[in-house]
Design a protein around this motif. Structure first.
Motif, PDB file in Angstrom:
ATOM      1  N   PRO A   1       0.727  -1.285  -0.237  1.00  0.00           N
ATOM      2  CA  PRO A   1       0.015  -0.095   0.036  1.00  0.00           C
ATOM      3  C   PRO A   1       0.817   1.177  -0.003  1.00  0.00           C
ATOM      4  O   PRO A   1       0.338   2.436  -0.521  1.00  0.00           O
ATOM      5  CB  PRO A   1      -0.608  -0.166   1.224  1.00  0.00           C
ATOM      6  N   ASP A   2       2.057   1.211   0.629  1.00  0.00           N
ATOM      7  CA  ASP A   2       2.827   2.221   0.555  1.00  0.00           C
ATOM      8  C   ASP A   2       3.537   2.612  -0.694  1.00  0.00           C
ATOM      9  O   ASP A   2       4.441   3.479  -0.756  1.00  0.00           O
ATOM     10  CB  ASP A   2       3.884   2.320   1.833  1.00  0.00           C
ATOM     11  N   GLY A   3       3.636   1.560  -1.734  1.00  0.00           N
ATOM     12  CA  GLY A   3       4.211   1.585  -2.896  1.00  0.00           C
ATOM     13  C   GLY A   3       5.623   1.331  -2.828  1.00  0.00           C
ATOM     14  O   GLY A   3       6.202   1.560  -4.037  1.00  0.00           O
ATOM     15  N   LYS A   4       6.393   0.853  -1.625  1.00  0.00           N
ATOM     16  CA  LYS A   4       7.649   0.458  -1.748  1.00  0.00           C
ATOM     17  C   LYS A   4       8.154  -0.712  -1.826  1.00  0.00           C
ATOM     18  O   LYS A   4       9.378  -0.849  -2.335  1.00  0.00           O
ATOM     19  CB  LYS A   4       8.018   1.144  -0.136  1.00  0.00           C
ATOM     20  N   THR A   5       7.175  -1.680  -1.934  1.00  0.00           N
ATOM     21  CA  THR A   5       7.444  -3.054  -2.221  1.00  0.00           C
ATOM     22  C   THR A   5       6.750  -3.945  -3.007  1.00  0.00           C
ATOM     23  O   THR A   5       5.683  -3.756  -3.250  1.00  0.00           O
ATOM     24  CB  THR A   5       7.658  -3.836  -0.961  1.00  0.00           C
ATOM     25  N   LEU A   6       7.432  -4.681  -3.943  1.00  0.00           N
ATOM     26  CA  LEU A   6       6.515  -5.352  -4.993  1.00  0.00           C
ATOM     27  C   LEU A   6       6.867  -7.012  -4.536  1.00  0.00           C
ATOM     28  O   LEU A   6       7.697  -7.337  -4.101  1.00  0.00           O
ATOM     29  CB  LEU A   6       7.421  -5.223  -6.287  1.00  0.00           C
ATOM     30  N   ALA A   7       5.654  -7.697  -4.645  1.00  0.00           N
ATOM     31  CA  ALA A   7       5.475  -8.973  -4.244  1.00  0.00           C
ATOM     32  C   ALA A   7       5.485  -9.908  -5.447  1.00  0.00           C
ATOM     33  O   ALA A   7       4.436  -9.417  -6.562  1.00  0.00           O
ATOM     34  CB  ALA A   7       4.476  -9.370  -3.496  1.00  0.00           C
ATOM     35  N   TYR A   8       6.254 -10.680  -5.739  1.00  0.00           N
ATOM     36  CA  TYR A   8       6.213 -11.393  -7.019  1.00  0.00           C
ATOM     37  C   TYR A   8       6.652 -12.854  -6.909  1.00  0.00           C
ATOM     38  O   TYR A   8       7.078 -13.544  -5.895  1.00  0.00           O
ATOM     39  CB  TYR A   8       6.942 -10.781  -8.210  1.00  0.00           C
ATOM     40  N   GLY A   9       6.246 -13.695  -8.313  1.00  0.00           N
ATOM     41  CA  GLY A   9       6.366 -15.079  -8.125  1.00  0.00           C
ATOM     42  C   GLY A   9       7.756 -15.275  -8.944  1.00  0.00           C
ATOM     43  O   GLY A   9       8.149 -14.695  -9.901  1.00  0.00           O
ATOM     44  N   GLU A  10       8.583 -16.033  -8.628  1.00  0.00           N
ATOM     45  CA  GLU A  10       9.805 -16.520  -9.297  1.00  0.00           C
ATOM     46  C   GLU A  10      10.184 -18.317  -9.480  1.00  0.00           C
ATOM     47  O   GLU A  10       9.693 -18.832  -8.525  1.00  0.00           O
ATOM     48  CB  GLU A  10      11.071 -16.025  -8.789  1.00  0.00           C
ATOM     49  N   GLN A  11      10.187 -18.642 -10.588  1.00  0.00           N
ATOM     50  CA  GLN A  11      10.343 -19.955 -10.906  1.00  0.00           C
ATOM     51  C   GLN A  11      11.969 -20.193 -10.583  1.00  0.00           C
ATOM     52  O   GLN A  11      12.680 -19.763 -10.826  1.00  0.00           O
ATOM     53  CB  GLN A  11      10.321 -20.164 -12.435  1.00  0.00           C
ATOM     54  N   ASN A  12      11.968 -21.644  -9.850  1.00  0.00           N
ATOM     55  CA  ASN A  12      13.084 -21.856  -9.546  1.00  0.00           C
ATOM     56  C   ASN A  12      13.433 -23.475  -9.881  1.00  0.00           C
ATOM     57  O   ASN A  12      12.323 -24.218  -9.500  1.00  0.00           O
ATOM     58  CB  ASN A  12      13.455 -21.848  -7.922  1.00  0.00           C
ATOM     59  N   PRO A  13      14.557 -23.895 -10.511  1.00  0.00           N
ATOM     60  CA  PRO A  13      14.650 -25.244 -11.046  1.00  0.00           C
ATOM     61  C   PRO A  13      14.588 -26.362  -9.685  1.00  0.00           C
ATOM     62  O   PRO A  13      14.227 -27.546  -9.862  1.00  0.00           O
ATOM     63  CB  PRO A  13      15.821 -25.276 -11.531  1.00  0.00           C
ATOM     64  N   ASP A  14      14.893 -25.914  -8.451  1.00  0.00           N
ATOM     65  CA  ASP A  14      14.952 -26.773  -7.372  1.00  0.00           C
ATOM     66  C   ASP A  14      13.771 -26.698  -6.489  1.00  0.00           C
ATOM     67  O   ASP A  14      13.226 -27.702  -5.862  1.00  0.00           O
ATOM     68  CB  ASP A  14      16.243 -26.401  -6.348  1.00  0.00           C
ATOM     69  N   THR A  15      13.165 -25.384  -6.317  1.00  0.00           N
ATOM     70  CA  THR A  15      12.000 -25.339  -5.484  1.00  0.00           C
ATOM     71  C   THR A  15      10.861 -24.735  -6.336  1.00  0.00           C
ATOM     72  O   THR A  15       9.901 -24.261  -5.460  1.00  0.00           O
ATOM     73  CB  THR A  15      12.092 -24.278  -4.363  1.00  0.00           C
ATOM     74  N   LEU A  16      10.758 -24.925  -7.634  1.00  0.00           N
ATOM     75  CA  LEU A  16       9.595 -24.775  -8.266  1.00  0.00           C
ATOM     76  C   LEU A  16       9.177 -23.429  -8.270  1.00  0.00           C
ATOM     77  O   LEU A  16      10.073 -22.631  -8.964  1.00  0.00           O
ATOM     78  CB  LEU A  16       8.492 -25.781  -7.814  1.00  0.00           C
ATOM     79  N   TRP A  17       8.131 -22.990  -7.488  1.00  0.00           N
ATOM     80  CA  TRP A  17       7.516 -21.759  -7.692  1.00  0.00           C
ATOM     81  C   TRP A  17       7.733 -20.867  -6.432  1.00  0.00           C
ATOM     82  O   TRP A  17       7.299 -21.657  -5.184  1.00  0.00           O
ATOM     83  CB  TRP A  17       6.221 -21.314  -8.201  1.00  0.00           C
ATOM     84  N   ASP A  18       8.471 -19.650  -6.053  1.00  0.00           N
ATOM     85  CA  ASP A  18       8.675 -19.081  -4.935  1.00  0.00           C
ATOM     86  C   ASP A  18       8.484 -17.853  -4.892  1.00  0.00           C
ATOM     87  O   ASP A  18       7.946 -17.088  -5.960  1.00  0.00           O
ATOM     88  CB  ASP A  18      10.257 -19.281  -4.342  1.00  0.00           C
ATOM     89  N   LEU A  19       8.085 -17.279  -3.641  1.00  0.00           N
ATOM     90  CA  LEU A  19       7.648 -15.930  -3.423  1.00  0.00           C
ATOM     91  C   LEU A  19       8.677 -14.928  -3.074  1.00  0.00           C
ATOM     92  O   LEU A  19       9.756 -15.365  -2.274  1.00  0.00           O
ATOM     93  CB  LEU A  19       6.470 -15.836  -2.405  1.00  0.00           C
ATOM     94  N   TRP A  20       8.789 -13.761  -3.595  1.00  0.00           N
ATOM     95  CA  TRP A  20       9.820 -12.965  -3.224  1.00  0.00           C
ATOM     96  C   TRP A  20       9.293 -11.562  -3.004  1.00  0.00           C
ATOM     97  O   TRP A  20       8.113 -11.226  -3.658  1.00  0.00           O
ATOM     98  CB  TRP A  20      10.892 -12.614  -4.699  1.00  0.00           C
ATOM     99  N   LEU A  21      10.074 -10.685  -2.195  1.00  0.00           N
ATOM    100  CA  LEU A  21       9.663  -9.036  -2.149  1.00  0.00           C
ATOM    101  C   LEU A  21      10.759  -8.277  -2.667  1.00  0.00           C
ATOM    102  O   LEU A  21      12.126  -8.600  -2.387  1.00  0.00           O
ATOM    103  CB  LEU A  21       9.566  -8.883  -0.810  1.00  0.00           C
ATOM    104  N   MET A  22      10.563  -7.124  -3.276  1.00  0.00           N
ATOM    105  CA  MET A  22      11.652  -6.390  -4.082  1.00  0.00           C
ATOM    106  C   MET A  22      11.431  -4.999  -3.576  1.00  0.00           C
ATOM    107  O   MET A  22      10.331  -4.614  -3.920  1.00  0.00           O
ATOM    108  CB  MET A  22      11.611  -6.564  -5.576  1.00  0.00           C
ATOM    109  N   PRO A  23      12.111  -4.201  -3.254  1.00  0.00           N
ATOM    110  CA  PRO A  23      12.046  -2.867  -2.949  1.00  0.00           C
ATOM    111  C   PRO A  23      11.967  -2.043  -4.097  1.00  0.00           C
ATOM    112  O   PRO A  23      12.785  -2.389  -5.345  1.00  0.00           O
ATOM    113  CB  PRO A  23      13.379  -2.395  -2.081  1.00  0.00           C
TER     114      PRO A  23
END
Length: 234
Positions: free
Chosen positions: A57-79
């Motif tokens: 809500p403060d516009g400072k962080t993006l939540a996204y999914g990332e594919q990983n060959p070892d752990t399939l699909w993971d969740l990440w946060l990016m400033p």
């Protein structure tokens, strides 16, 4: 443009669109002004597919999914302010999809197959804990604008759960079917949304109302709040 773009996400101020694009190879994350002005800005450069889902809500962080060959699909946060590097939010041997910030930014909803059935879960943005929201299956969680309900896709319709996340521990009510209809499920993409004022949904419907058909038009579900009140009062 003519690039292979997908998964557009608004910033809270409505001034920018963040999206995934294959214009330079794999589906990395880019940003562009919503009015079309300026150049496209590349936000990530990795050799893995990534799909943005939600901006805090403060516009400072993006939540996204990332594919990983070892752990399939993971969740990440990016400033998003240019300071700091992306951080792994959740990585398990299972698949986690479509992280969504709550309206107050304290919680992240997502869905996972960790129980061998797709279910919706909520975790705090910082700290520990996990709460299962759906029961008997659920995908594509979306928060109500006031954060008091969490909606999710189940069986061709939408279910609702009352949420109390004011304290340190989240409390979730019993899932209730809000409405059932054979609206289209777009696979790993969110195929519906709720209006900012909370007064209606928008979703795709195929030619025969079923999944996998050509999308002909959008359906708006109006006056659903009265039905929601009636359901929860029973």
């Amino acid at each position: 443009d003519d690039a292979d773009d997908a998964s557009p996400v608004w910033t809270p101020d409505g001034k920018q669109i963040i999206f995934s694009s294959r214009r330079d190879g794999l589906g990395n994350i880019y940003r562009k002004a919503a009015d079309g002005s300026g150049e496209v800005e590349r936000l990530t450069e990795v050799d893995r597919d990534q799909y943005p889902r939600s901006v805090s809500p403060d516009g400072k962080t993006l939540a996204y999914g990332e594919q990983n060959p070892d752990t399939l699909w993971d969740l990440w946060l990016m400033p998003l302010g240019g300071d700091g590097e992306p951080e792994e939010f959740l990585a398990t041997p299972f698949m986690e999809f479509l992280p969504s910030f709550s309206p107050d930014g304290r919680w992240i909803a997502y869905f996972s197959n960790e129980s061998d059935v797709w279910e919706v879960y909520v975790r705090p943005t910082s700290g520990s804990g996990k709460w299962q929201i759906s029961s008997g299956g659920g995908t594509f969680p979306i928060w109500s604008p006031d954060g008091k309900e969490l909606f999710y896709w189940h069986g061709g319709g939408v279910s609702a759960v009352e949420i109390d996340g004011q304290g340190e521990s989240l409390r979730a009510g019993r899932p209730e079917v809000l409405f059932e209809s054979k609206y289209s499920d777009l696979g790993v993409s969110v195929s519906y949304d709720i209006a900012p004022d909370g007064e209606g949904f928008v979703m795709f419907e195929g030619q025969d109302g079923g999944s996998g058909q050509q999308h002909e038009h959008l359906n708006f579900v109006l006056n659903w709040f009265l039905e929601l009140e009636r359901t929860f009062s029973q």
